[in-house]
Design a protein around this motif. Structure first.
Motif, PDB file in Angstrom:
ATOM      1  N   MET A   2     -23.330   3.501   3.933  1.00 18.25           N
ATOM      2  CA  MET A   2     -22.106   4.222   3.716  1.00 18.25           C
ATOM      3  C   MET A   2     -21.677   4.018   2.269  1.00 18.25           C
ATOM      4  N   TYR A   3     -21.246   5.071   1.637  1.00 10.38           N
ATOM      5  CA  TYR A   3     -20.840   5.044   0.240  1.00 10.38           C
ATOM      6  C   TYR A   3     -19.336   5.292   0.162  1.00 10.38           C
ATOM      7  N   ILE A   4     -18.615   4.384  -0.474  1.00 14.03           N
ATOM      8  CA  ILE A   4     -17.173   4.518  -0.627  1.00 14.03           C
ATOM      9  C   ILE A   4     -16.852   4.512  -2.113  1.00 14.03           C
ATOM     10  N   THR A   5     -16.137   5.520  -2.550  1.00 11.09           N
ATOM     11  CA  THR A   5     -15.725   5.576  -3.948  1.00 11.09           C
ATOM     12  C   THR A   5     -14.431   4.791  -4.132  1.00 11.09           C
ATOM     13  N   ALA A   6     -14.116   4.485  -5.386  1.00  5.53           N
ATOM     14  CA  ALA A   6     -12.863   3.795  -5.684  1.00  5.53           C
ATOM     15  C   ALA A   6     -11.667   4.645  -5.261  1.00  5.53           C
ATOM     16  N   ASP A   7     -11.752   5.967  -5.467  1.00  3.84           N
ATOM     17  CA  ASP A   7     -10.659   6.851  -5.054  1.00  3.84           C
ATOM     18  C   ASP A   7     -10.474   6.836  -3.544  1.00  3.84           C
ATOM     19  N   HIS A   8     -11.588   6.838  -2.801  1.00  4.21           N
ATOM     20  CA  HIS A   8     -11.499   6.782  -1.341  1.00  4.21           C
ATOM     21  C   HIS A   8     -10.881   5.455  -0.901  1.00  4.21           C
ATOM     22  N   LEU A   9     -11.306   4.379  -1.494  1.00  2.00           N
ATOM     23  CA  LEU A   9     -10.767   3.061  -1.151  1.00  2.00           C
ATOM     24  C   LEU A   9      -9.257   3.021  -1.417  1.00  2.00           C
ATOM     25  N   ARG A  10      -8.851   3.556  -2.549  1.00  2.00           N
ATOM     26  CA  ARG A  10      -7.429   3.579  -2.910  1.00  2.00           C
ATOM     27  C   ARG A  10      -6.632   4.470  -1.954  1.00  2.00           C
ATOM     28  N   ASP A  11      -7.105   5.690  -1.758  1.00  2.00           N
ATOM     29  CA  ASP A  11      -6.345   6.688  -0.999  1.00  2.00           C
ATOM     30  C   ASP A  11      -6.392   6.498   0.512  1.00  2.00           C
ATOM     31  N   GLN A  12      -7.517   6.010   1.025  1.00  4.02           N
ATOM     32  CA  GLN A  12      -7.712   5.949   2.471  1.00  4.02           C
ATOM     33  C   GLN A  12      -7.584   4.553   3.069  1.00  4.02           C
ATOM     34  N   VAL A  13      -7.590   3.526   2.231  1.00  5.14           N
ATOM     35  CA  VAL A  13      -7.509   2.162   2.757  1.00  5.14           C
ATOM     36  C   VAL A  13      -6.341   1.395   2.139  1.00  5.14           C
ATOM     37  N   ILE A  14      -6.368   1.213   0.832  1.00  2.00           N
ATOM     38  CA  ILE A  14      -5.382   0.346   0.183  1.00  2.00           C
ATOM     39  C   ILE A  14      -3.968   0.904   0.298  1.00  2.00           C
ATOM     40  N   ARG A  15      -3.764   2.155  -0.099  1.00  3.98           N
ATOM     41  CA  ARG A  15      -2.410   2.730  -0.061  1.00  3.98           C
ATOM     42  C   ARG A  15      -1.832   2.745   1.355  1.00  3.98           C
ATOM     43  N   PRO A  16      -2.580   3.277   2.354  1.00  4.84           N
ATOM     44  CA  PRO A  16      -1.995   3.273   3.707  1.00  4.84           C
ATOM     45  C   PRO A  16      -1.720   1.868   4.250  1.00  4.84           C
ATOM     46  N   THR A  17      -2.572   0.907   3.917  1.00  7.56           N
ATOM     47  CA  THR A  17      -2.364  -0.457   4.396  1.00  7.56           C
ATOM     48  C   THR A  17      -1.115  -1.062   3.771  1.00  7.56           C
ATOM     49  N   LEU A  18      -0.962  -0.918   2.469  1.00  6.42           N
ATOM     50  CA  LEU A  18       0.225  -1.449   1.802  1.00  6.42           C
ATOM     51  C   LEU A  18       1.492  -0.756   2.287  1.00  6.42           C
ATOM     52  N   LYS A  19       1.423   0.534   2.521  1.00  6.02           N
ATOM     53  CA  LYS A  19       2.596   1.244   3.056  1.00  6.02           C
ATOM     54  C   LYS A  19       2.930   0.729   4.450  1.00  6.02           C
ATOM     55  N   TYR A  20       1.928   0.522   5.265  1.00  2.00           N
ATOM     56  CA  TYR A  20       2.137  -0.018   6.610  1.00  2.00           C
ATOM     57  C   TYR A  20       2.821  -1.386   6.563  1.00  2.00           C
ATOM     58  N   THR A  27     -15.489  -5.970   9.183  1.00  2.00           N
ATOM     59  CA  THR A  27     -15.623  -4.661   9.833  1.00  2.00           C
ATOM     60  C   THR A  27     -14.373  -3.802   9.779  1.00  2.00           C
ATOM     61  N   ASN A  28     -13.260  -4.343   9.336  1.00  4.90           N
ATOM     62  CA  ASN A  28     -11.989  -3.628   9.374  1.00  4.90           C
ATOM     63  C   ASN A  28     -11.372  -3.652   7.974  1.00  4.90           C
ATOM     64  N   LEU A  29     -11.547  -2.565   7.231  1.00  4.14           N
ATOM     65  CA  LEU A  29     -11.081  -2.526   5.845  1.00  4.14           C
ATOM     66  C   LEU A  29      -9.567  -2.679   5.721  1.00  4.14           C
ATOM     67  N   SER A  30      -8.821  -2.088   6.618  1.00  3.47           N
ATOM     68  CA  SER A  30      -7.360  -2.209   6.544  1.00  3.47           C
ATOM     69  C   SER A  30      -6.912  -3.645   6.797  1.00  3.47           C
ATOM     70  N   TYR A  31      -7.485  -4.268   7.805  1.00  2.00           N
ATOM     71  CA  TYR A  31      -7.133  -5.663   8.105  1.00  2.00           C
ATOM     72  C   TYR A  31      -7.503  -6.567   6.927  1.00  2.00           C
ATOM     73  N   CYS A  32      -8.693  -6.401   6.398  1.00  2.00           N
ATOM     74  CA  CYS A  32      -9.153  -7.204   5.265  1.00  2.00           C
ATOM     75  C   CYS A  32      -8.241  -7.001   4.054  1.00  2.00           C
ATOM     76  N   THR A  33      -7.820  -5.778   3.823  1.00  2.00           N
ATOM     77  CA  THR A  33      -6.927  -5.469   2.710  1.00  2.00           C
ATOM     78  C   THR A  33      -5.571  -6.142   2.900  1.00  2.00           C
ATOM     79  N   ALA A  34      -5.047  -6.112   4.110  1.00  2.00           N
ATOM     80  CA  ALA A  34      -3.768  -6.763   4.394  1.00  2.00           C
ATOM     81  C   ALA A  34      -3.858  -8.267   4.168  1.00  2.00           C
TER      82      ALA A  34
END
Length: 129
Positions: free
Chosen positions: A1-19, A98-105
């Motif tokens: 699986m390939y994840i770009t920095a923009d995808h990581l920012r927009d789909q993982v980091i931002r939603p997790t921090l907002k949550y 296995t859980n990018l949002s949890y790891c980010t939090a």
């Protein structure tokens, strides 16, 4: 699986921090930089014992739960809400892999607790208005 920095920012980091109620442009950029340049920040060096995107060790993970989240039940509940129901109970450290949002939090809270996280004084509403 390939994840770009923009995808990581927009789909993982931002939603997790907002949550978590911790989103600001600076906090978002800080975590993206930590994921990309972790060895330079010092808290999560590139080592073989770290797990997941931010190279968090099992000891750091347990310490955060035992010495910080145990005394912050509202945040603990929010973080626990990011984890899967069964896997977390049987192997909580696997969530870091296995859980990018949890790891980010968890990463954000480790950085915040260590005083390394960049936090704006502006609220989310003021930034997005």
């Amino acid at each position: 699986m390939y994840i770009t920095a923009d995808h990581l920012r927009d789909q993982v980091i931002r939603p997790t921090l907002k949550y978590l109620g911790k989103w600001t442009p600076s906090s978002e950029t800080f975590l993206l930089d930590a994921a990309i340049d972790a060895p330079d920040l010092g808290l999560f060096s590139a080592r073989n014992d770290g797990l997941g995107l931010f190279h968090i060790t099992a000891a750091q993970h347990r310490d955060l739960w035992d010495r910080y989240l145990a005394f912050n039940p509202d945040m603990a509940s929010r973080v626990r809400g990011l984890a899967s129901q069964r896997a977390f109970l049987s192997d909580p450290d696997s969530e870091l892999q296995t859980n990018l949002s949890y790891c980010t939090a968890i990463a954000w809270l480790l950085y915040q607790r260590a005083g390394l996280a960049v936090e704006d004084t502006a609220s989310e509403e003021a930034v997005t208005a």
